[in-house]
Design a protein around this motif. Structure first.
Motif, PDB file in Angstrom:
ATOM      1  N   LEU A 195      78.516   0.534  17.488  1.00 42.17           N
ATOM      2  CA  LEU A 195      79.366   1.532  18.140  1.00 42.17           C
ATOM      3  C   LEU A 195      80.227   2.273  17.121  1.00 42.17           C
ATOM      4  O   LEU A 195      80.511   3.466  17.291  1.00 42.17           O
ATOM      5  N   LEU A 196      80.643   1.582  16.064  1.00 48.88           N
ATOM      6  CA  LEU A 196      81.428   2.237  15.014  1.00 48.88           C
ATOM      7  C   LEU A 196      80.628   3.347  14.357  1.00 48.88           C
ATOM      8  O   LEU A 196      81.149   4.442  14.097  1.00 48.88           O
ATOM      9  N   ILE A 197      79.357   3.093  14.114  1.00 49.41           N
ATOM     10  CA  ILE A 197      78.489   4.117  13.523  1.00 49.41           C
ATOM     11  C   ILE A 197      78.325   5.288  14.492  1.00 49.41           C
ATOM     12  O   ILE A 197      78.408   6.458  14.096  1.00 49.41           O
ATOM     13  N   ILE A 198      78.098   4.963  15.770  1.00 50.92           N
ATOM     14  CA  ILE A 198      77.922   6.024  16.773  1.00 50.92           C
ATOM     15  C   ILE A 198      79.193   6.855  16.921  1.00 50.92           C
ATOM     16  O   ILE A 198      79.144   8.090  16.976  1.00 50.92           O
ATOM     17  N   ALA A 199      80.353   6.200  16.982  1.00 50.46           N
ATOM     18  CA  ALA A 199      81.625   6.916  17.117  1.00 50.46           C
ATOM     19  C   ALA A 199      81.863   7.826  15.915  1.00 50.46           C
ATOM     20  O   ALA A 199      82.319   8.973  16.077  1.00 50.46           O
ATOM     21  N   SER A 200      81.550   7.347  14.726  1.00 45.94           N
ATOM     22  CA  SER A 200      81.731   8.156  13.519  1.00 45.94           C
ATOM     23  C   SER A 200      80.797   9.359  13.539  1.00 45.94           C
ATOM     24  O   SER A 200      81.199  10.484  13.202  1.00 45.94           O
ATOM     25  N   PHE A 201      79.555   9.138  13.950  1.00 50.07           N
ATOM     26  CA  PHE A 201      78.571  10.216  13.971  1.00 50.07           C
ATOM     27  C   PHE A 201      79.001  11.322  14.932  1.00 50.07           C
ATOM     28  O   PHE A 201      78.958  12.509  14.590  1.00 50.07           O
ATOM     29  N   PHE A 202      79.443  10.956  16.133  1.00 50.86           N
ATOM     30  CA  PHE A 202      79.802  11.970  17.120  1.00 50.86           C
ATOM     31  C   PHE A 202      81.106  12.683  16.747  1.00 50.86           C
ATOM     32  O   PHE A 202      81.282  13.857  17.075  1.00 50.86           O
ATOM     33  N   ALA A 203      82.015  11.976  16.081  1.00 50.81           N
ATOM     34  CA  ALA A 203      83.241  12.647  15.622  1.00 50.81           C
ATOM     35  C   ALA A 203      82.907  13.750  14.631  1.00 50.81           C
ATOM     36  O   ALA A 203      83.465  14.853  14.682  1.00 50.81           O
ATOM     37  N   TYR A 204      81.981  13.480  13.736  1.00 53.35           N
ATOM     38  CA  TYR A 204      81.560  14.495  12.775  1.00 53.35           C
ATOM     39  C   TYR A 204      80.671  15.551  13.420  1.00 53.35           C
ATOM     40  O   TYR A 204      80.685  16.717  13.036  1.00 53.35           O
ATOM     41  N   LEU A 205      79.887  15.140  14.407  1.00 56.33           N
ATOM     42  CA  LEU A 205      78.961  16.069  15.052  1.00 56.33           C
ATOM     43  C   LEU A 205      79.697  17.181  15.786  1.00 56.33           C
ATOM     44  O   LEU A 205      79.326  18.353  15.700  1.00 56.33           O
ATOM     45  N   TYR A 206      80.763  16.838  16.515  1.00 57.02           N
ATOM     46  CA  TYR A 206      81.434  17.822  17.356  1.00 57.02           C
ATOM     47  C   TYR A 206      82.534  18.587  16.634  1.00 57.02           C
ATOM     48  O   TYR A 206      82.877  19.700  17.032  1.00 57.02           O
ATOM     49  N   GLN A 207      83.105  18.037  15.569  1.00 58.63           N
ATOM     50  CA  GLN A 207      84.222  18.706  14.918  1.00 58.63           C
ATOM     51  C   GLN A 207      83.781  19.971  14.194  1.00 58.63           C
ATOM     52  O   GLN A 207      82.702  20.021  13.607  1.00 58.63           O
ATOM     53  N   LYS A 208      84.653  20.974  14.220  1.00 59.63           N
ATOM     54  CA  LYS A 208      84.402  22.217  13.486  1.00 59.63           C
ATOM     55  C   LYS A 208      84.550  21.925  11.997  1.00 59.63           C
ATOM     56  O   LYS A 208      85.606  21.479  11.549  1.00 59.63           O
ATOM     57  N   PRO A 209      83.512  22.183  11.182  1.00 60.86           N
ATOM     58  CA  PRO A 209      83.549  21.779   9.772  1.00 60.86           C
ATOM     59  C   PRO A 209      84.741  22.346   9.002  1.00 60.86           C
ATOM     60  O   PRO A 209      85.374  21.634   8.219  1.00 60.86           O
ATOM     61  N   ARG A 210      85.069  23.623   9.212  1.00 60.31           N
ATOM     62  CA  ARG A 210      86.126  24.221   8.389  1.00 60.31           C
ATOM     63  C   ARG A 210      87.526  23.756   8.800  1.00 60.31           C
ATOM     64  O   ARG A 210      88.479  23.950   8.041  1.00 60.31           O
TER      65      ARG A 210
END
Length: 597
Positions: free
Chosen positions: A20-35
């Motif tokens: 779940l830690l890996i999944i939570a990290s992935f989705f946090a990066y997936l949805y956040q605006k990069p800039r």
């Protein structure tokens, strides 16, 4: 044997939390605006998401542990399951539950708000000039967070001092199961009240977001196979843009040196081409983003993964439709059953663990409990389905206040503030999800799991009854059994006991939570019927730039059946690029060409 079995369950849970830690990290990066990515915001969102996922997935562990203490075939406790051993298991679960519930409350009410205001206090100009200090920024965030500190203190004080109503004291709750729910410890009652209030708030959000999400999830899987791949769309759009600009140049050349400029017909065509050019430029940029250009690696990986699994989405969506309709039917049956057959009615929030009307989901879990560990896997998938529906609901509806949209949740376009608010909403919805799963979706299974008791008298008071040659006397555990042997053999799960205490000690919270389930069922039915027979269309004349962007993005997820588009999205190669205006954008204004769906 007992230590190995219980340890295995806890180790499985620990492995699940690590995943779940890996999944939570992935989705946090997936949805956040990069800039606009912020390290502090990212860490807080990951930890909060991990905490709420760990909370919702603790319920299957709770059921597995209490069920492991009983010999299902003989209807009695196993030899190792002495009262002290069972109490030790319950104590471990209680400590983990209280820790996670408290952590969810602290993160939701204190940490996330502080992080939100900390991010809002950042001023780029002052930071560059060196006039903004960390202390000033910290004080600015703490100043606004104090409001939430006061809210937390009020919740605990009210829960600490509020008495149990006289109606509850005088009620005819003669069974030990009900008597044990009345709290005398003021500290535990304060925590129960605080979490109960958060569950009630989450239940409102659960109805507004999870219900539409559960209806949209299977339909989204069916309707998201594109007619054209992102690389092909980018190539076609580039071709159309070149033709558009070439035609504009022709018209402008025709008007040069002519008195009065272009003729009215040519002027209207030129204006239409200018509007179309803006649409095509935006489409070209969005198509390039969908193809993976200038995107964070997490977004590119997600797009590739979606493209790989796209061919099986249609079958999965059809299967999921039957699953969610079965869940909806089961929830309706349980709600009606509780209204008709609850032994204490509104005074305890319509508490009823043993359903008297046939309920498909509950019966399925009880029957599959005969073959370990099928029931636990099914319940785990059921839990994840509701959580995924909550995410889909937030992403679809957005973060709103009444009819005003405050933030939208989109892959690679979500601001830090929106991500923090979405995390808070998910936390509250997960608390409500615990109530719904344990009290409505599978009440008997979530309360006692696969436990049974031997409904036969014993020869001596301290002797366990013998059902070795009388398996027909083995009964499933229930909360309102008149047989005292059920009390000795049946151990309710910690989560069911906690939720039942909340609804029994504070009946007004239980009433809101219970009747909100009917609202959930109604919202689901309306959204499912609308989305099944009608695809909503946006009003192209009133779109602002942000909505126009989203409508353009909808082109990348339009309904279709071309498997070739999936392969092109995986390889990143476009082929079969058509010349000409394939999307019908000419003459329809800036928002034109979006009616192909």
């Amino acid at each position: 044997m007992a230590l190995i079995q219980t340890s295995l369950i806890w180790v499985t849970y620990a492995v699940a939390v690590a995943i779940l830690l890996i999944i939570a990290s992935f989705f946090a990066y997936l949805y956040q605006k990069p800039r606009d990515r912020s390290a502090v915001v990212t860490i807080v969102c990951i930890l909060t998401t991990l905490s709420l996922l760990a909370t919702v997935l603790l319920m299957p562990v709770d059921i597995a542990l209490v069920s492991s203490t009983t010999n299902r075939r003989l209807g009695r406790k196993k030899d190792w399951a002495t009262p002290d051993a069972v109490d030790n298991i319950v104590f471990q679960l209680k400590v983990v539950y209280y820790f996670l519930y408290s952590l969810d409350a602290v993160l939701c009410l204190l940490v996330v708000p502080f992080t939100y205001f900390w991010y809002e206090e950042y001023d780029e100009v002052e930071a560059e000039e060196g006039t903004q200090t960390a202390g000033a920024r910290l004080w600015g965030a703490l100043k606004y967070t104090l409001v939430f500190v006061v809210i937390v203190i009020i919740l605990f004080l009210v829960g600490f001092f509020v008495p149990i109503s006289q109606e509850k004291r005088d009620s005819n709750l003669d069974l030990d199961f009900f008597k044990d729910l009345l709290l005398k410890n003021h500290g535990e009652r304060a925590l129960t009240f605080a979490i109960g209030v958060l569950i009630t708030i989450g239940t409102v959000l659960y109805c507004l977001y999870t219900a539409p999400g559960l209806a949209l999830l299977p339909l989204t899987l069916i309707k998201t196979a594109p007619r054209i791949s992102a690389p092909s769309l980018a190539a076609n759009t580039s071709s159309q843009l070149s033709q558009n600009r070439e035609r504009q140049h022709q018209l402008e050349s025709r008007g040069e040196g002519r008195e009065g400029g272009l003729e009215p017909r040519d002027r209207r065509e030129l204006e239409s081409l200018v509007r179309e050019e803006r649409t095509l430029v935006r489409r070209e940029r969005l198509a390039a983003e969908a193809a993976g250009e200038d995107q964070h690696w997490t977004v590119r990986a997600w797009n590739k993964t979606c493209a790989i699994f796209r061919p099986i989405k249609l079958l999965g969506g059809i299967l999921l439709i039957f699953v969610v309709l079965l869940i909806w039917t089961s929830m309706l049956i349980t709600s009606i059953d509780k209204v008709k057959n609850s032994p204490c009615g509104r005074t305890c929030g319509y508490l009823l663990a043993h359903t008297k009307i046939f309920q498909p989901i509950n019966r399925l879990l009880l029957e599959t409990s005969k073959i370990f560990p099928i029931d636990y896997i099914l319940f785990l998938l059921l839990t994840l389905l509701f959580f995924a529906a909550s995410v889909v609901g937030i992403a679809t509806v957005g973060i709103r206040f009444l009819w005003l949209t405050l933030f939208r949740i989109r892959k690679g376009h979500t601001s830090p503030q929106a991500l923090l608010m979405a995390t808070v909403l998910l936390t509250l919805m997960v608390l409500a999800l615990n109530y719904s799963l344990a009290m409505i979706v599978a009440p008997q299974y979530a309360t006692f799991g696969a436990q049974t008791f031997c409904d036969r008298p014993s020869h001596y008071p301290d002797e366990a009854p013998d059902c070795t040659n009388h398996t027909s006397a083995v009964r499933l555990c229930r909360e309102n059994s008149d047989n005292p042997l059920a009390t000795r053999a049946c151990t309710p799960t910690v989560v069911s006991k906690f939720l039942n205490r909340s609804t029994t000690n504070f009946a007004f919270l239980g009433l809101i939570d219970f009747w909100a389930q009917f609202a959930f069922l109604g919202i689901f039915a309306i959204v499912f019927a609308v989305m099944l027979f009608r695809t909503p269309k946006l009003d192209e004349q009133t779109l602002d730039d942000d909505l126009a962007e989203q409508e353009e993005e909808g082109l990348l997820a339009s309904t279709g059946r071309r498997l070739g588009a999936s392969w092109q999205d995986i390889t990143g190669q476009a082929k079969g690029v058509k010349r000409g205006n394939d999307y019908g954008t000419a003459g329809n204004g800036e928002g034109a060409g979006h009616n192909e769906d």
